[in-house]
Design an enzyme around this catalytic site. Structure first.
Site, PDB file in Angstrom:
ATOM      1  N   LYS A   1      37.093  65.104   6.374  1.00  0.00           N
ATOM      2  CA  LYS A   1      38.140  64.424   5.373  1.00  0.00           C
ATOM      3  C   LYS A   1      38.305  65.146   4.183  1.00  0.00           C
ATOM      4  CE  LYS A   1      35.211  61.001   5.245  1.00  0.00           C
ATOM      5  NZ  LYS A   1      34.129  61.313   5.974  1.00  0.00           N
TER       6      LYS A   1
ATOM      7  N   ARG B   1      35.009  52.362   3.069  1.00  0.00           N
ATOM      8  CA  ARG B   1      34.311  52.556   4.140  1.00  0.00           C
ATOM      9  C   ARG B   1      33.682  51.368   4.756  1.00  0.00           C
ATOM     10  NH1 ARG B   1      32.384  57.766   1.923  1.00  0.00           N
ATOM     11  NH2 ARG B   1      31.083  58.929   3.696  1.00  0.00           N
TER      12      ARG B   1
ATOM     13  N   ARG C   1      26.941  73.117   6.174  1.00  0.00           N
ATOM     14  CA  ARG C   1      28.061  73.258   5.255  1.00  0.00           C
ATOM     15  C   ARG C   1      27.713  73.622   3.778  1.00  0.00           C
ATOM     16  NH1 ARG C   1      30.979  67.358   4.513  1.00  0.00           N
ATOM     17  NH2 ARG C   1      28.802  66.435   4.186  1.00  0.00           N
TER      18      ARG C   1
ATOM     19  N   ARG D   1      24.774  70.429   0.587  1.00  0.00           N
ATOM     20  CA  ARG D   1      24.297  68.899  -0.219  1.00  0.00           C
ATOM     21  C   ARG D   1      22.888  68.750   0.048  1.00  0.00           C
ATOM     22  NH1 ARG D   1      30.057  65.626   1.292  1.00  0.00           N
ATOM     23  NH2 ARG D   1      27.999  64.104   1.773  1.00  0.00           N
TER      24      ARG D   1
ATOM     25  N   ARG E   1      23.346  58.160   7.757  1.00  0.00           N
ATOM     26  CA  ARG E   1      24.914  58.340   7.458  1.00  0.00           C
ATOM     27  C   ARG E   1      25.649  58.211   8.737  1.00  0.00           C
ATOM     28  NH1 ARG E   1      25.303  63.905   4.962  1.00  0.00           N
ATOM     29  NH2 ARG E   1      27.693  63.524   4.702  1.00  0.00           N
TER      30      ARG E   1
HETATM   31  P1  AMP Z   1      30.860  61.525   1.222  1.00  0.00           P
HETATM   32  O1  AMP Z   1      30.878  62.945   0.399  1.00  0.00           O
HETATM   33  O2  AMP Z   1      32.336  60.864   1.508  1.00  0.00           O
HETATM   34  O3  AMP Z   1      30.112  62.097   2.632  1.00  0.00           O
HETATM   35  O4  AMP Z   1      29.990  60.631   0.561  1.00  0.00           O
HETATM   36  C1  AMP Z   1      28.437  60.874   0.005  1.00  0.00           C
HETATM   37  C2  AMP Z   1      27.760  59.515  -0.178  1.00  0.00           C
HETATM   38  O5  AMP Z   1      28.449  59.054  -1.371  1.00  0.00           O
HETATM   39  C3  AMP Z   1      27.745  58.457   0.927  1.00  0.00           C
HETATM   40  O6  AMP Z   1      26.796  58.931   1.877  1.00  0.00           O
HETATM   41  C4  AMP Z   1      27.414  57.267   0.181  1.00  0.00           C
HETATM   42  O7  AMP Z   1      26.219  57.208  -0.347  1.00  0.00           O
HETATM   43  C5  AMP Z   1      28.191  57.421  -1.016  1.00  0.00           C
HETATM   44  N1  AMP Z   1      29.649  56.912  -0.582  1.00  0.00           N
HETATM   45  C6  AMP Z   1      30.763  57.580  -0.777  1.00  0.00           C
HETATM   46  N2  AMP Z   1      31.786  56.816  -0.455  1.00  0.00           N
HETATM   47  C7  AMP Z   1      31.354  55.429  -0.571  1.00  0.00           C
HETATM   48  C8  AMP Z   1      31.958  54.234  -0.448  1.00  0.00           C
HETATM   49  N3  AMP Z   1      33.415  54.063  -0.453  1.00  0.00           N
HETATM   50  N4  AMP Z   1      31.147  53.100  -0.442  1.00  0.00           N
HETATM   51  C9  AMP Z   1      29.595  53.452  -0.636  1.00  0.00           C
HETATM   52  N5  AMP Z   1      29.188  54.439  -0.764  1.00  0.00           N
HETATM   53  C10 AMP Z   1      30.031  55.704  -0.772  1.00  0.00           C
END
Ligand code: AMP
Length: 210
Positions: free
Chosen positions: A13, A86, A125, A157, A168
């Site tokens: 994404k 989400r 990654r 990360r 996740r």
């Molecule tokens: P990502 O970079 O999109 O994988 O997001 C990393 C982390 O950020 C996720 O595992 C959540 O802990 C938090 N996060 C990101 N977007 C959201 C969202 N829309 N709602 C809640 N937590 C989020």
């Protein structure tokens, strides 16, 4: 244009949202990136989000909506949204926000990838600590510890480790996967295979958007 990218962790994404943003001249609004930025800058929102992110859980909506509201203010011409919504609740919030502006989402791109692809991609990654570009360790020369684009250090990360990763994926299946049906019923969902290299996936998305 207002586009949302959906997909499990590791579906690409963020990579595709960055590319689409550059290509269409639209801001890339990456919720995870905004949270990591808040954390890096030690803001109070970042500090509050930290424990949820570290354990792979969803950050509470009070924090998410505050960040999103600020960021969407300057995006009258459109946006490429990744990592939000989400949950169904977040999708409804986004719908209400857009309705207030008499706007709609133009497309929701659902990136489909096999579980084995996710499990191969995420541990390898690397993310640039400055520009946020994402790389696969296997695609870089073995001595490279720096971003080929801007030269800043590349980091893994902290939530790409196995226990957090499992959490996740579970959270994706329970809370985010139902959004596929939600947007399908609205007639704006487009399935795109997220398999292959970033350029191949990007070409598929552009074909669909055209
Ligand atoms: P990502 O970079 O999109 O994988 O997001 C990393 C982390 O950020 C996720 O595992 C959540 O802990 C938090 N996060 C990101 N977007 C959201 C969202 N829309 N709602 C809640 N937590 C989020």
């Amino acid at each position: 244009m207002r586009i949302v990218l959906l997909g499990p962790p590791g579906s690409g994404k963020g990579t595709q949202a960055q590319k689409l943003g550059r290509n269409l001249g639209l801001p890339h609004v990456g919720m995870g990136d905004m949270l990591r930025e808040a954390l890096k800058n030690r803001t109070s929102l970042g500090e509050r989000a930290k424990e949820f992110m570290d354990s792979g859980k969803l950050v509470p909506d009070s924090i998410i909506l505050e960040l999103l509201g600020e960021r969407l203010e300057g995006t009258k011409e459109g946006f490429i949204l990744d990592g939000f919504p989400r949950t169904l609740e977040q999708a409804k919030r986004l719908g209400a926000l857009l309705e207030k502006e008499r706007e709609n989402l133009d497309a929701v791109i659902n990136l489909k990838v096999r579980e084995e692809t996710i499990l191969r991609r995420l541990p390898g990654r690397l993310v640039c600590s400055e520009c946020g570009k994402v790389y696969q360790r296997a695609n870089l020369s073995s001595s490279t510890q720096r971003c080929p684009s801007c030269g800043a250090p590349l980091l893994s990360r902290t939530d790409d480790v196995s226990d957090t990763l499992k959490k996740r994926i579970e959270i994706y299946l329970e809370h985010t996967h139902p959004l596929i049906d939600y947007y399908k019923k609205k007639g704006i969902l487009q399935d795109v295979s997220g398999e292959g290299n970033p350029q191949e996936v990007f070409d598929r998305i552009v074909k669909i958007l055209n």
